[in-house]
Design a protein around this motif. Structure first.
Motif, PDB file in Angstrom:
ATOM      1  N   ALA A 229      42.451  29.329  48.474  1.00 39.95           N
ATOM      2  CA  ALA A 229      41.865  28.494  47.326  1.00 39.95           C
ATOM      3  C   ALA A 229      40.782  27.542  48.054  1.00 39.95           C
ATOM      4  N   PHE A 230      41.168  26.861  48.955  1.00 38.85           N
ATOM      5  CA  PHE A 230      40.409  25.765  49.314  1.00 38.85           C
ATOM      6  C   PHE A 230      39.049  26.549  50.089  1.00 38.85           C
ATOM      7  N   GLN A 231      39.385  27.684  50.723  1.00 41.03           N
ATOM      8  CA  GLN A 231      38.167  28.280  51.357  1.00 41.03           C
ATOM      9  C   GLN A 231      37.333  28.970  50.361  1.00 41.03           C
ATOM     10  N   ALA A 232      37.885  29.465  49.231  1.00 40.13           N
ATOM     11  CA  ALA A 232      36.666  29.770  48.147  1.00 40.13           C
ATOM     12  C   ALA A 232      36.242  28.972  47.458  1.00 40.13           C
ATOM     13  N   TYR A 233      36.607  27.826  47.339  1.00 38.59           N
ATOM     14  CA  TYR A 233      36.054  26.454  46.583  1.00 38.59           C
ATOM     15  C   TYR A 233      34.904  26.005  47.657  1.00 38.59           C
ATOM     16  N   THR A 234      35.561  25.567  48.982  1.00 42.89           N
ATOM     17  CA  THR A 234      34.395  24.914  49.790  1.00 42.89           C
ATOM     18  C   THR A 234      33.432  25.900  50.287  1.00 42.89           C
ATOM     19  N   SER A 235      33.541  27.111  50.321  1.00 43.36           N
ATOM     20  CA  SER A 235      32.461  28.095  50.896  1.00 43.36           C
ATOM     21  C   SER A 235      31.308  28.540  49.494  1.00 43.36           C
ATOM     22  N   ASP A 236      32.285  28.694  48.465  1.00 40.33           N
ATOM     23  CA  ASP A 236      31.444  29.327  47.491  1.00 40.33           C
ATOM     24  C   ASP A 236      31.487  28.985  46.127  1.00 40.33           C
ATOM     25  N   GLN A 237      32.405  27.579  45.926  1.00 43.14           N
ATOM     26  CA  GLN A 237      32.529  26.849  44.884  1.00 43.14           C
ATOM     27  C   GLN A 237      33.046  27.544  43.749  1.00 43.14           C
ATOM     28  N   VAL A 238      34.165  28.594  44.232  1.00 45.79           N
ATOM     29  CA  VAL A 238      34.791  29.242  42.953  1.00 45.79           C
ATOM     30  C   VAL A 238      35.997  28.993  43.268  1.00 45.79           C
ATOM     31  N   LEU A 239      36.641  28.735  41.827  1.00 46.05           N
ATOM     32  CA  LEU A 239      38.092  28.447  41.689  1.00 46.05           C
ATOM     33  C   LEU A 239      38.813  29.792  41.509  1.00 46.05           C
ATOM     34  N   LEU A 240      39.866  29.814  42.336  1.00 43.62           N
ATOM     35  CA  LEU A 240      40.688  31.136  42.350  1.00 43.62           C
ATOM     36  C   LEU A 240      41.986  30.788  41.143  1.00 43.62           C
ATOM     37  N   ILE A 241      42.290  31.599  40.350  1.00 45.02           N
ATOM     38  CA  ILE A 241      43.027  31.271  39.159  1.00 45.02           C
ATOM     39  C   ILE A 241      44.178  32.379  39.190  1.00 45.02           C
ATOM     40  N   GLN A 242      45.442  31.958  39.628  1.00 48.62           N
ATOM     41  CA  GLN A 242      46.495  32.753  39.578  1.00 48.62           C
ATOM     42  C   GLN A 242      46.743  33.253  38.246  1.00 48.62           C
ATOM     43  N   THR A 243      46.898  34.470  37.870  1.00 47.99           N
ATOM     44  CA  THR A 243      47.234  35.109  36.504  1.00 47.99           C
ATOM     45  C   THR A 243      48.294  36.104  36.651  1.00 47.99           C
ATOM     46  N   GLN A 244      48.805  36.418  35.377  1.00 44.96           N
ATOM     47  CA  GLN A 244      49.510  37.384  35.165  1.00 44.96           C
ATOM     48  C   GLN A 244      49.036  38.281  33.937  1.00 44.96           C
ATOM     49  N   THR A 245      48.615  39.547  34.340  1.00 44.26           N
ATOM     50  CA  THR A 245      48.069  40.268  33.241  1.00 44.26           C
ATOM     51  C   THR A 245      47.971  41.828  33.633  1.00 44.26           C
ATOM     52  N   ALA A 246      48.128  42.718  33.112  1.00 45.31           N
ATOM     53  CA  ALA A 246      47.958  44.315  33.151  1.00 45.31           C
ATOM     54  C   ALA A 246      46.645  44.856  33.260  1.00 45.31           C
ATOM     55  N   ASP A 247      45.385  43.897  32.764  1.00 45.98           N
ATOM     56  CA  ASP A 247      44.261  44.284  32.961  1.00 45.98           C
ATOM     57  C   ASP A 247      43.429  44.269  34.289  1.00 45.98           C
ATOM     58  N   ASP A 248      43.299  45.311  35.113  1.00 50.45           N
ATOM     59  CA  ASP A 248      42.994  45.252  36.443  1.00 50.45           C
ATOM     60  C   ASP A 248      41.373  44.898  36.224  1.00 50.45           C
ATOM     61  N   ARG A 249      40.883  44.915  35.177  1.00 59.32           N
ATOM     62  CA  ARG A 249      39.365  44.765  35.078  1.00 59.32           C
ATOM     63  C   ARG A 249      39.220  43.162  35.325  1.00 59.32           C
ATOM     64  N   LEU A 250      39.914  42.362  35.080  1.00 56.77           N
ATOM     65  CA  LEU A 250      39.909  41.190  35.463  1.00 56.77           C
ATOM     66  C   LEU A 250      39.429  40.635  37.033  1.00 56.77           C
ATOM     67  N   TYR A 251      40.278  41.415  37.853  1.00 55.54           N
ATOM     68  CA  TYR A 251      40.364  41.085  39.100  1.00 55.54           C
ATOM     69  C   TYR A 251      39.180  41.458  39.927  1.00 55.54           C
ATOM     70  N   HIS A 252      38.070  42.217  39.178  1.00 54.83           N
ATOM     71  CA  HIS A 252      36.881  42.731  40.127  1.00 54.83           C
ATOM     72  C   HIS A 252      35.699  42.326  39.914  1.00 54.83           C
ATOM     73  N   LEU A 253      35.774  41.092  39.308  1.00 51.77           N
ATOM     74  CA  LEU A 253      34.474  40.279  39.284  1.00 51.77           C
ATOM     75  C   LEU A 253      34.560  38.768  39.444  1.00 51.77           C
ATOM     76  N   THR A 254      33.568  37.985  39.793  1.00 52.53           N
ATOM     77  CA  THR A 254      33.413  36.726  39.873  1.00 52.53           C
ATOM     78  C   THR A 254      32.881  36.453  38.270  1.00 52.53           C
ATOM     79  N   TRP A 255      33.673  35.594  37.740  1.00 54.29           N
ATOM     80  CA  TRP A 255      33.182  35.156  36.290  1.00 54.29           C
ATOM     81  C   TRP A 255      32.736  33.714  36.347  1.00 54.29           C
TER      82      TRP A 255
END
Length: 347
Positions: A229-255
């Motif tokens: 999570a720190f690596q994603a934020y410090t390198s790309d300013q991206v927040l990694l959000i841990q989620t519980q979902t059955a919709d795999d489409r959520l995991y394939h993009l940066t939103w």
């Protein structure tokens, strides 16, 4: 600067070296350690310190150590022996009990010096000025608080930081780790009490919002999840959000959150712009507690296909499908989703 702690109570080994490298690759730039370990043999302590400094400098990591009059004596260094302190090859020292301001002033001309932010007073600053200290090399570092219920109040902390900034000092504070925690209490090492047990990245973002210049992990280790999570934020300013979902489409993009920040929900811009979700029929139109991941259905007309995350508890809406939830541990990150903020969902 964002740093982490590596204590000398454990022997230097391949595991320590691997952790240093992993943290450096994740964007961390500094290491904090302490020489105040009275139970350890001084010779062993010196050897471990030398190994840590060598390993850190090879990786470009700066090392700051907590020192006191007692710890210097145990290492055979006289109280005002600045050359003896400099010979340790540290990049900076954090001053604790027993070291006078004359010594601090002298050290400030050859290395970084950190004073206790919580107790730093106008009188101390006058003493430093009279001793001709290099104030550009002096910073104000807050303590960590191992005992639950004793961490600092955020409002007082923010006021103290503001006062220190008006005097030209940079500030530092600690956040807890979420893997190996330091004994004897094993209750985390935060500066602020509300951060005890909080997701480390959320605590880091809190401190940045409270005008803290440097943040260090107080505990000995972060979990692999938090390192990522720190690596994603410090390198790309991206927040990694841990989620519980059955919709795999959520995991394939940066939103990205929209530029016009909503109060009650995070509105993910790509969903409707790119027509990622075909307008779904009403399904699971349940209540929407904080952290619900929702998709507007056909009953919402032109909003059908809009993807949101609820920032607060909202009632059920027959026009809104609930397709997943943010994991409870990651909920505090929602408070830091500002305009254009990038985020990625992780299982």
């Amino acid at each position: 600067m964002i740093g982490f702690s590596c204590y000398l109570s454990e022997p230097a080994d391949e595991q320590q070296t691997a952790y240093l490298k992993q943290m450096q690759q994740a964007g961390f730039t500094g290491v904090f350690t302490s020489l105040q370990l009275p139970e350890d043999d001084p010779k062993t302590l010196r050897q471990r310190l030398n190994h840590l400094i060598t390993s850190c400098h090879q990786l470009g990591l700066a090392v700051v150590a907590d020192i006191s009059l007692a710890s210097l004596k145990r290492l055979g260094i006289a109280p005002r022996d600045c050359s003896g302190i400099e010979a340790l090859q540290l990049d900076g020292v954090r001053i604790d009990d027993g070291i006078d301001m004359t010594t601090v002033a002298a050290l400030s001309h050859t290395m970084g010096v950190a004073l206790n932010a919580s107790t730093l007073s106008a009188e101390t600053i006058d003493q430093l000025a009279n001793a001709k200290a290099n104030l550009r090399h002096i910073e104000a570092w807050h303590n960590f608080y191992p005992r639950p219920e004793t961490g600092l109040d955020p409002c007082w902390f923010q006021q103290k930081n503001h006062w220190l900034h008006t005097l030209g000092f940079k500030t530092m504070a600690f956040i807890p780790g979420d893997a190996q925690q330091r004994g004897p209490l094993f209750a985390g090492l935060p500066t602020l009490e509300p951060h005890r047990g909080l997701l480390p990245l959320a605590a880091y973002l809190d401190l940045k919002r409270l005008a803290t210049d440097h943040v260090y992990i107080g505990d000995p280790q972060l979990s692999p999840r938090s390192i990522a999570a720190f690596q994603a934020y410090t390198s790309d300013q991206v927040l990694l959000i841990q989620t519980q979902t059955a919709d795999d489409r959520l995991y394939h993009l940066t939103w990205h959150n929209r530029p016009d920040v909503a109060q009650q929900v995070v509105r993910l811009a790509e969903a409707r712009l790119e027509h990622i979700f075909a307008a779904p029929e009403p399904h699971h139109t349940d209540e929407r507690p904080r952290g619900s991941i929702t998709l507007d259905n056909t009953r919402y007309g032109r909003y059908a296909g809009e993807l949101q995350i609820t920032r607060c508890d909202l009632p059920a809406d027959p026009k809104v499908n609930v397709i997943g939830h943010v994991a409870p541990v990651a909920l505090p990150l929602l408070d830091h989703v500002g305009p254009h903020q990038a985020l990625r969902f992780k299982q």
